[in-house]
Design a protein around this motif. Structure first.
Motif, PDB file in Angstrom:
ATOM      1  N   MET A 172       0.828  -1.215   0.000  1.00 48.18           N
ATOM      2  CA  MET A 172       0.000   0.000   0.000  1.00 48.18           C
ATOM      3  C   MET A 172       0.862   1.263   0.000  1.00 48.18           C
ATOM      4  SD  MET A 172      -3.237  -0.881  -0.039  1.00 48.18           S
ATOM      5  CE  MET A 172      -4.262   0.371   0.725  1.00 48.18           C
ATOM      6  N   ALA A 173       2.045   1.187   0.615  1.00 43.93           N
ATOM      7  CA  ALA A 173       2.932   2.352   0.684  1.00 43.93           C
ATOM      8  C   ALA A 173       3.488   2.726  -0.683  1.00 43.93           C
ATOM      9  CB  ALA A 173       4.078   2.082   1.655  1.00 43.93           C
ATOM     10  N   ASP A 174       3.485   1.779  -1.620  1.00 41.12           N
ATOM     11  CA  ASP A 174       4.004   2.038  -2.962  1.00 41.12           C
ATOM     12  C   ASP A 174       2.965   2.652  -3.900  1.00 41.12           C
ATOM     13  OD1 ASP A 174       6.555   1.139  -2.383  1.00 41.12           O
ATOM     14  OD2 ASP A 174       6.110  -0.941  -2.944  1.00 41.12           O
ATOM     15  N   GLU A 175       1.753   2.835  -3.411  1.00 43.68           N
ATOM     16  CA  GLU A 175       0.702   3.439  -4.244  1.00 43.68           C
ATOM     17  C   GLU A 175       1.081   4.876  -4.595  1.00 43.68           C
ATOM     18  OE1 GLU A 175      -3.713   5.025  -3.311  1.00 43.68           O
ATOM     19  OE2 GLU A 175      -3.474   2.867  -3.002  1.00 43.68           O
ATOM     20  N   LYS A 176       0.880   5.234  -5.842  1.00 44.36           N
ATOM     21  CA  LYS A 176       1.222   6.581  -6.302  1.00 44.36           C
ATOM     22  C   LYS A 176       0.128   7.568  -5.898  1.00 44.36           C
ATOM     23  CE  LYS A 176       4.895   5.004  -8.382  1.00 44.36           C
ATOM     24  NZ  LYS A 176       6.217   5.236  -7.765  1.00 44.36           N
ATOM     25  N   VAL A 177       0.515   8.621  -5.210  1.00 40.77           N
ATOM     26  CA  VAL A 177      -0.440   9.650  -4.815  1.00 40.77           C
ATOM     27  C   VAL A 177       0.127  11.022  -5.145  1.00 40.77           C
ATOM     28  CG1 VAL A 177      -1.547   8.317  -2.982  1.00 40.77           C
ATOM     29  CG2 VAL A 177       0.471   9.674  -2.456  1.00 40.77           C
ATOM     30  N   ASP A 178      -0.761  11.928  -5.497  1.00 46.41           N
ATOM     31  CA  ASP A 178      -0.366  13.303  -5.809  1.00 46.41           C
ATOM     32  C   ASP A 178      -0.821  14.178  -4.652  1.00 46.41           C
ATOM     33  OD1 ASP A 178       0.512  15.568  -7.056  1.00 46.41           O
ATOM     34  OD2 ASP A 178      -1.271  15.796  -8.315  1.00 46.41           O
ATOM     35  N   ASN A 179       0.121  14.642  -3.859  1.00 44.07           N
ATOM     36  CA  ASN A 179      -0.231  15.388  -2.657  1.00 44.07           C
ATOM     37  C   ASN A 179       0.894  16.351  -2.318  1.00 44.07           C
ATOM     38  OD1 ASN A 179      -0.166  15.575   0.546  1.00 44.07           O
ATOM     39  ND2 ASN A 179      -2.267  15.096  -0.049  1.00 44.07           N
ATOM     40  N   LEU A 180       0.531  17.435  -1.630  1.00 46.90           N
ATOM     41  CA  LEU A 180       1.501  18.456  -1.223  1.00 46.90           C
ATOM     42  C   LEU A 180       2.659  17.845  -0.449  1.00 46.90           C
ATOM     43  CD1 LEU A 180       2.335  21.455  -0.818  1.00 46.90           C
ATOM     44  CD2 LEU A 180       0.879  21.468   1.222  1.00 46.90           C
ATOM     45  N   LEU A 181       2.360  16.899   0.441  1.00 46.82           N
ATOM     46  CA  LEU A 181       3.407  16.295   1.261  1.00 46.82           C
ATOM     47  C   LEU A 181       4.481  15.644   0.400  1.00 46.82           C
ATOM     48  CD1 LEU A 181       3.061  14.187   4.476  1.00 46.82           C
ATOM     49  CD2 LEU A 181       4.305  13.229   2.546  1.00 46.82           C
ATOM     50  N   MET A 182       4.048  14.980  -0.678  1.00 47.20           N
ATOM     51  CA  MET A 182       5.001  14.250  -1.514  1.00 47.20           C
ATOM     52  C   MET A 182       5.992  15.193  -2.209  1.00 47.20           C
ATOM     53  SD  MET A 182       3.454  11.520  -0.650  1.00 47.20           S
ATOM     54  CE  MET A 182       4.194  10.169  -1.536  1.00 47.20           C
ATOM     55  N   LYS A 183       5.564  16.445  -2.391  1.00 44.51           N
ATOM     56  CA  LYS A 183       6.411  17.425  -3.087  1.00 44.51           C
ATOM     57  C   LYS A 183       7.163  18.346  -2.132  1.00 44.51           C
ATOM     58  CE  LYS A 183       2.846  17.508  -6.691  1.00 44.51           C
ATOM     59  NZ  LYS A 183       1.766  18.298  -7.308  1.00 44.51           N
ATOM     60  N   ASP A 184       6.813  18.289  -0.855  1.00 44.13           N
ATOM     61  CA  ASP A 184       7.380  19.184   0.144  1.00 44.13           C
ATOM     62  C   ASP A 184       8.860  18.853   0.366  1.00 44.13           C
ATOM     63  OD1 ASP A 184       7.862  20.859   2.317  1.00 44.13           O
ATOM     64  OD2 ASP A 184       5.913  20.464   3.229  1.00 44.13           O
ATOM     65  N   LYS A 185       9.728  19.862   0.225  1.00 41.45           N
ATOM     66  CA  LYS A 185      11.173  19.656   0.363  1.00 41.45           C
ATOM     67  C   LYS A 185      11.655  19.898   1.800  1.00 41.45           C
ATOM     68  CE  LYS A 185      11.629  18.849  -4.022  1.00 41.45           C
ATOM     69  NZ  LYS A 185      11.830  17.445  -4.478  1.00 41.45           N
ATOM     70  N   ARG A 186      10.731  20.318   2.680  1.00 34.37           N
ATOM     71  CA  ARG A 186      11.116  20.551   4.068  1.00 34.37           C
ATOM     72  C   ARG A 186      11.294  19.219   4.814  1.00 34.37           C
ATOM     73  NH1 ARG A 186       6.198  24.535   5.607  1.00 34.37           N
ATOM     74  NH2 ARG A 186       5.136  22.932   4.355  1.00 34.37           N
ATOM     75  N   PHE A 187      11.808  19.299   6.035  1.00 33.98           N
ATOM     76  CA  PHE A 187      11.890  18.123   6.902  1.00 33.98           C
ATOM     77  C   PHE A 187      10.466  17.794   7.338  1.00 33.98           C
ATOM     78  CE2 PHE A 187      12.342  16.008  11.005  1.00 33.98           C
ATOM     79  CZ  PHE A 187      13.346  15.076  10.756  1.00 33.98           C
ATOM     80  N   LYS A 188       9.996  16.608   6.967  1.00 36.07           N
ATOM     81  CA  LYS A 188       8.578  16.284   7.146  1.00 36.07           C
ATOM     82  C   LYS A 188       8.376  15.333   8.325  1.00 36.07           C
ATOM     83  CE  LYS A 188       8.263  14.864   2.834  1.00 36.07           C
ATOM     84  NZ  LYS A 188       9.499  15.386   2.212  1.00 36.07           N
ATOM     85  N   VAL A 189       7.629  15.811   9.314  1.00 35.52           N
ATOM     86  CA  VAL A 189       7.176  14.983  10.431  1.00 35.52           C
ATOM     87  C   VAL A 189       5.755  14.537  10.113  1.00 35.52           C
ATOM     88  CG1 VAL A 189       6.697  14.901  12.915  1.00 35.52           C
ATOM     89  CG2 VAL A 189       8.577  16.324  12.040  1.00 35.52           C
ATOM     90  N   ILE A 190       5.420  13.288  10.431  1.00 39.12           N
ATOM     91  CA  ILE A 190       4.055  12.830  10.190  1.00 39.12           C
ATOM     92  C   ILE A 190       3.515  12.096  11.410  1.00 39.12           C
ATOM     93  CG2 ILE A 190       4.671  10.591   9.146  1.00 39.12           C
ATOM     94  CD1 ILE A 190       2.277  11.162   7.165  1.00 39.12           C
ATOM     95  N   THR A 191       2.233  12.298  11.660  1.00 40.62           N
ATOM     96  CA  THR A 191       1.483  11.579  12.684  1.00 40.62           C
ATOM     97  C   THR A 191       0.214  11.052  12.036  1.00 40.62           C
ATOM     98  OG1 THR A 191       2.302  13.019  14.465  1.00 40.62           O
ATOM     99  CG2 THR A 191       0.276  11.784  14.904  1.00 40.62           C
ATOM    100  N   VAL A 192      -0.107   9.806  12.298  1.00 39.82           N
ATOM    101  CA  VAL A 192      -1.373   9.238  11.830  1.00 39.82           C
ATOM    102  C   VAL A 192      -2.176   8.890  13.069  1.00 39.82           C
ATOM    103  CG1 VAL A 192      -2.489   7.413  10.485  1.00 39.82           C
ATOM    104  CG2 VAL A 192      -0.255   8.310   9.768  1.00 39.82           C
ATOM    105  N   ALA A 193      -3.272   9.613  13.279  1.00 38.53           N
ATOM    106  CA  ALA A 193      -4.016   9.438  14.530  1.00 38.53           C
ATOM    107  C   ALA A 193      -5.387  10.090  14.449  1.00 38.53           C
ATOM    108  CB  ALA A 193      -3.241  10.045  15.698  1.00 38.53           C
ATOM    109  N   ARG A 194      -6.262   9.638  15.334  1.00 35.65           N
ATOM    110  CA  ARG A 194      -7.558  10.271  15.500  1.00 35.65           C
ATOM    111  C   ARG A 194      -7.348  11.656  16.120  1.00 35.65           C
ATOM    112  NH1 ARG A 194      -8.977   6.786  18.594  1.00 35.65           N
ATOM    113  NH2 ARG A 194      -9.162   7.833  20.609  1.00 35.65           N
ATOM    114  N   LEU A 195      -8.138  12.623  15.704  1.00 35.26           N
ATOM    115  CA  LEU A 195      -8.019  13.975  16.258  1.00 35.26           C
ATOM    116  C   LEU A 195      -8.809  14.035  17.555  1.00 35.26           C
ATOM    117  CD1 LEU A 195      -8.362  16.116  12.990  1.00 35.26           C
ATOM    118  CD2 LEU A 195      -6.333  15.018  13.969  1.00 35.26           C
ATOM    119  N   SER A 196      -8.155  13.623  18.635  1.00 36.64           N
ATOM    120  CA  SER A 196      -8.820  13.565  19.937  1.00 36.64           C
ATOM    121  C   SER A 196      -7.817  13.906  21.030  1.00 36.64           C
ATOM    122  CB  SER A 196      -9.383  12.166  20.184  1.00 36.64           C
ATOM    123  OG  SER A 196      -8.335  11.227  20.337  1.00 36.64           O
TER     124      SER A 196
END
Length: 400
Positions: free
Chosen positions: A213-237
Motif C-alpha cells: 500500500m505504501a508504494d501506491e502513487k499519490v499526488d499530494n503536497l506532502l510528496m512534493k514538500d522539500k522541508r523536513f517532514k514529520v508525520i502523525t497518523v491518529a484520531r483527532l482527539s
C-alpha cells in the motif's frame, strides 16, 4: 466446525479497526465459521473486509451507537435517545465534580447501562463470542456463547471508568485479551480481581500489505514538500495529543527551525479546535491536517520522521506500521511506551510534555545518524506476527 461471533462498532478508519481487518484476513476459516456483528455497516475499511467472514445484517437499534442523538430520535428510537441524553447529563455532572478531563468513557458505560433493556438478544448460539472493542456490554449481556472473550486496546490506568460497574460486565467473560504486556499490567492495576483471566495477544501486523500500500502513487503536497517532514497518523482527539504537537512545533519555529513541516493524517471531533490552535500559533502551512486517508502509508513512507505524541495508548497500530516501513520513530513516554519501542534501538521515547516533544524532534532533526540507526534496526526486524493467532486457536480448542 466451531461457531464464532466477533463484534465491533463499525469499520471507520482507525487503529483498532485496522487490527480487526488484519485479524480477519489471516484467520483459519477451514476450522471455524466466523460471524461478524458490526453495530453499523459503515466505514472506509468495509471494502477491506475478508470475503470469508459472514457479515451479519445490521440491526437498526444497535446502529444508533454510531449515530448522533438527533439521528437516533429521527429514526424513531426514542428510548435509546433519551437514555443517551441521560448518560451525557450524568457523566458531565460527574466530570465537573471530579475534574475529569475526558468523561467520555464514563458516559459510554452509562449509555450501555441505560439502553440495555431496549436492546434485542442475538438468538443464535456460539461456541465463542469475542467483543473486540470496549465497552463490551453487547457480548456480555446479549449474546449466547459457551465462552466469551473481551479485547482491550486501551491503557486503562489513564481513563476514568466506574470500576464496580465494569467489574459486573467483565465477570461475564472467560478471558480478556490485552494487545501488549504493558496494556495488561495497566489493566490489572485497576481490575486486580481479574488477574487469572488476562493474556496478551499482540495486534496482527501484515508487513506485505503495508509495504504494498505504501508504494501506491499519490499526488499530494506532502510528496512534493522539500522541508523536513514529520508525520502523525491518529484520531483527532485529546488522547492522541495533537494539540501538544502543535505547541511543540511553535517552540521549534521560535527557535528558528523554519524548514520543519508537521503533517497529520486523521479525523475526529477535535478538528475545529486544532485548526484554531494552528491559526493562533501562526502555523498555517507548517502544521497541516490532511484529513481522513484510507491509505496513509505513502505519506508515512515519504516523511522523514514519524511521531506519536499521545497522552496514552494500549499499543499504537500506526507506530508498528511506521516501523514496518523502516521510518525513524519518536513516541511520547506514555505508560505503555516501552512495550512499543526499544528506546534508541527501533524508536526514540521523549518526555511526555510539549517541551519534551519539541526537544525530541529537534534532536532527531539535528542527528541524521541517529535517524539512520533507528531506521536500519527496523529494517532488520521481522514485524510479521501471525503466530500470535495460535494463542487464540489454543483457547478455541479447549471449548467442548
Amino acid at each position: 466446525m466451531k461457531k464464532l461471533l466477533i463484534s465491533s462498532f463499525d469499520l471507520e478508519v482507525g487503529g483498532v479497526e485496522r487490527s480487526l481487518i488484519n485479524l480477519l484476513e489471516n484467520f483459519d476459516y477451514s476450522q471455524y465459521e466466523v460471524d461478524l456483528m458490526l453495530y453499523r455497516h459503515k466505514g472506509d475499511f468495509m471494502k477491506l473486509l475478508s470475503k470469508k467472514v459472514n457479515l451479519l445484517p445490521e440491526i437498526p437499534v444497535y446502529s444508533t451507537f454510531r449515530k448522533s442523538i438527533k439521528e437516533t430520535f429521527k429514526d424513531g428510537h426514542y428510548n435509546i435517545g433519551y437514555s443517551r441524553i441521560l448518560s451525557k447529563i450524568n457523566s458531565d455532572i460527574k466530570g465537573r465534580l471530579k475534574g475529569i478531563v475526558e468523561p467520555g468513557y464514563y458516559q459510554m458505560q452509562l449509555m450501555w447501562r441505560y439502553t440495555l433493556p431496549f436492546l434485542p438478544v442475538i438468538e443464535k448460539e456460539y461456541d465463542l463470542a469475542i467483543s473486540y472493542l470496549w465497552p463490551h456490554y453487547f457480548v456480555a449481556k446479549k449474546v449466547k456463547a459457551k465462552k466469551k472473550i473481551a479485547w482491550i486496546h486501551t491503557d486503562f490506568s489513564t481513563v476514568e471508568t466506574d470500576v464496580n460497574m465494569d467489574l459486573k460486565m467483565w465477570n461475564h467473560f472467560n478471558l480478556i485479551i490485552a494487545v501488549s504486556q504493558a496494556c495488561k499490567d495497566a489493566f490489572l492495576k485497576k481490575y486486580s480481581e481479574l488477574q487469572d483471566r488476562v493474556i496478551v495477544i499482540e495486534n496482527i501486523a501484515s508487513p506485505d500489505f503495508v509495504r504494498k500500500m505504501a508504494d501506491e502513487k499519490v499526488d499530494n503536497l506532502l510528496m512534493k514538500d522539500k522541508r523536513f517532514k514529520v508525520i502523525t497518523v491518529a484520531r483527532l482527539s485529546h488522547a492522541k495529543g495533537i494539540d501538544n504537537a502543535v505547541k511543540a512545533l511553535r517552540i521549534l519555529k521560535n527557535r528558528g527551525y523554519d524548514d520543519i513541516a508537521w503533517y497529520v493524517v486523521g479525523y475526529g471531533g477535535d478538528e475545529k479546535v486544532l485548526q484554531e490552535l494552528i491559526a493562533k500559533n501562526d502555523l498555517k502551512g507548517r502544521f497541516i491536517l490532511m484529513g481522513k486517508k484510507i491509505n496513509p502509508y505513502p505519506f508515512m513512507k515519504a516523511a522523514d520522521l514519524y511521531v506519536q505524541p499521545s497522552r496514552y495508548e494500549g499499543k499504537a497500530v500506526t507506530v508498528g506500521e511506521a516501523q514496518i516501513l523502516a521510518k525513524p520513530i519518536m513516541i511520547t513516554n506514555y505508560p505503555t511506551a516501552k512495550s512499543q519501542v526499544q528506546n534508541g534501538i527501533d524508536g526514540y521515547i521523549c518526555e511526555q510534555t510539549i517541551t519534551g516533544i519539541s526537544e525530541g524532534v529537534e534532536n532527531l532533526y539535528k542527528h541524521p545518524d541517529l535517524r539512520e540507526v533507528l531506521s536500519k534496526n527496523c529494517i532488520e526486524k521481522d514485524y510479521a506476527n501471525f503466530k500470535q493467532l495460535n494463542k487464540l486457536y489454543t483457547v478455541l480448542k479447549e471449548i467442548k
